[in-house]
Write a protein that holds these residues in place. Structure first.
Motif, PDB file in Angstrom:
ATOM      1  N   TRP A 253      24.160  15.817  30.715  1.00 12.26           N
ATOM      2  CA  TRP A 253      23.611  16.743  31.715  1.00 12.26           C
ATOM      3  C   TRP A 253      24.528  17.944  31.914  1.00 12.26           C
ATOM      4  O   TRP A 253      24.047  19.065  32.079  1.00 12.26           O
ATOM      5  CB  TRP A 253      23.366  16.028  33.052  1.00 12.26           C
ATOM      6  N   ALA A 256      24.446  20.210  28.803  1.00 10.82           N
ATOM      7  CA  ALA A 256      23.198  20.980  28.776  1.00 10.82           C
ATOM      8  C   ALA A 256      23.312  22.208  29.673  1.00 10.82           C
ATOM      9  O   ALA A 256      22.843  23.301  29.321  1.00 10.82           O
ATOM     10  CB  ALA A 256      22.033  20.108  29.209  1.00 10.82           C
ATOM     11  N   GLU A 257      23.924  22.061  30.846  1.00 16.71           N
ATOM     12  CA  GLU A 257      24.104  23.191  31.757  1.00 16.71           C
ATOM     13  C   GLU A 257      25.016  24.246  31.134  1.00 16.71           C
ATOM     14  O   GLU A 257      24.746  25.446  31.216  1.00 16.71           O
ATOM     15  CB  GLU A 257      24.699  22.696  33.086  1.00 16.71           C
ATOM     16  N   GLU A 259      25.631  24.726  27.862  1.00 15.03           N
ATOM     17  CA  GLU A 259      25.020  25.334  26.677  1.00 15.03           C
ATOM     18  C   GLU A 259      23.884  26.285  27.045  1.00 15.03           C
ATOM     19  O   GLU A 259      23.601  27.227  26.304  1.00 15.03           O
ATOM     20  CB  GLU A 259      24.570  24.227  25.729  1.00 15.03           C
ATOM     21  N   LYS A 260      23.273  26.078  28.210  1.00 17.70           N
ATOM     22  CA  LYS A 260      22.205  26.957  28.667  1.00 17.70           C
ATOM     23  C   LYS A 260      22.753  28.282  29.187  1.00 17.70           C
ATOM     24  O   LYS A 260      22.186  29.339  28.916  1.00 17.70           O
ATOM     25  CB  LYS A 260      21.407  26.258  29.772  1.00 17.70           C
ATOM     26  N   SER A 261      23.876  28.241  29.896  1.00 13.18           N
ATOM     27  CA  SER A 261      24.308  29.448  30.600  1.00 13.18           C
ATOM     28  C   SER A 261      25.747  29.881  30.333  1.00 13.18           C
ATOM     29  O   SER A 261      26.102  31.027  30.622  1.00 13.18           O
ATOM     30  CB  SER A 261      24.125  29.250  32.117  1.00 13.18           C
ATOM     31  N   HIS A 262      26.578  28.996  29.778  1.00 14.79           N
ATOM     32  CA  HIS A 262      27.988  29.339  29.572  1.00 14.79           C
ATOM     33  C   HIS A 262      28.505  28.755  28.257  1.00 14.79           C
ATOM     34  O   HIS A 262      29.494  28.017  28.244  1.00 14.79           O
ATOM     35  CB  HIS A 262      28.839  28.808  30.737  1.00 14.79           C
ATOM     36  N   PRO A 263      27.887  29.073  27.123  1.00 14.65           N
ATOM     37  CA  PRO A 263      28.260  28.425  25.857  1.00 14.65           C
ATOM     38  C   PRO A 263      29.685  28.714  25.397  1.00 14.65           C
ATOM     39  O   PRO A 263      30.228  27.960  24.582  1.00 14.65           O
ATOM     40  CB  PRO A 263      27.233  28.975  24.863  1.00 14.65           C
TER      41      PRO A 263
END
Length: 304
Positions: A253, A256-257, A259-263
């Motif tokens: 979880w 995922a957060e 990789e969505k917004s702060h890779p």
């Protein structure tokens, strides 16, 4: 191969320098800075943030001791050797999300300021980068004092922080005198079996199994738009941290957060560079390095 170290590894490989360390405490503390094999490791961070208000002066809108957020995130780090030297750096990035006080896995996107009644976007702790060093490493390098408690070896690091942002950035953030003053307090613990395994001669692989208790008392976070000069109070952060051998070991979880917004925060930096904290990160990313002011950001982003 041009540029390779004499032992066949990369010129930035910390292993050959780490192998020269003989002091037990030095071996342990260096392994909290990063893996001696030079690969990325993680300190997973989980805790809570509380209001610390002198005299409970903001009650009932904001009471002393009120839990405002949970925090969930990590610091990803590595040990880096300056090529051709015995100097090591700790290179890291850290991303920590403010989450619902009742649900640690629910990232909060907005926060209602109970003093002015406006709702502001929540900006996570996203510091790129957080670097320390260089540390000149020789066979005489020593670490902090150790204490043995039951079946664990423990040590501490207490850091008073004082930075004059008014002078260095030209931005006062509503701080008294434009000065950021905080206290960071860390306790490290490693159990007996891990100590024995990780202090043998040679270069250990993977991350040392380490537990950390972390507390910080600091001014209101910049996104809260509470001026320290006008609103008496501070934040107290209280968290636990534990080592993981790689980014892949973080819970799905949270990955995922990221990789969505702060890779960017999937890996540690590759070379030394300027460091950020929560305030300089906010200045760089939200204020456009001074293109707007903190007061201007708050005015533009506060929603009635």
């Amino acid at each position: 191969m041009p540029g390779a170290a004499a032992d066949g590894g990369a010129p930035t490989d910390p292993g050959p320098v780490y192998k020269t360390v003989t002091d037990k405490s030095a071996k342990l503390s260096l392994q909290t800075f990063g893996r001696p094999d030079g690969k990325d490791m993680v300190f997973r961070i989980s805790g809570s943030v509380y209001a610390n208000i002198e005299g409970n002066s903001l009650d009932p809108e904001l009471r002393h001791g009120q839990k405002l957020f949970n925090i969930e995130g990590y610091n990803i780090r590595r040990l880096y050797r300056v090529p051709g030297t015995t100097q090591l750096y700790q290179l890291s990035r850290e991303i920590v999300f403010y989450t619902d006080p009742a649900d640690p896995k629910h990232v909060v996107r907005t926060w209602k300021n109970p003093v002015d009644g406006k709702t502001y976007p929540v900006v996570p702790i996203n510091n790129d980068t957080v670097n320390f060093g260089p540390f000149p490493i020789t066979s005489s390098y020593v670490g902090p004092p150790l204490q043995r408690l039951h079946d664990e070896t423990v040590w501490t690091s207490d850091i008073p922080v004082r930075t004059d942002f008014g002078a260095t950035l030209g931005e006062r953030f509503g701080l008294v005198g434009g000065v950021y003053a905080a206290q960071e307090m860390f306790d490290f613990s490693v159990d007996d079996r891990e100590v024995a395994a990780r202090t043998k001669p040679g270069v250990p692989s993977g991350a040392m199994k380490t537990k950390i208790s972390w507390s910080r008392t600091s001014p209101w976070a910049p996104f809260m738009c509470l001026a320290e000069t006008d609103v008496r109070g501070q934040l107290t952060y209280h968290a636990r941290s534990w080592s993981l051998s790689s980014y892949a070991d973080i819970e799905p979880w949270l990955r995922a957060e990221v990789e969505k917004s702060h890779p960017l925060y999937k890996a540690a930096p590759g070379a030394p560079g300027p460091s950020e904290n929560s305030w300089t990160s906010f200045y760089n990313k939200q204020l456009g390095k001074g293109a707007t002011t903190w007061a201007g950001w708050c005015a533009a982003n506060g929603r009635a």
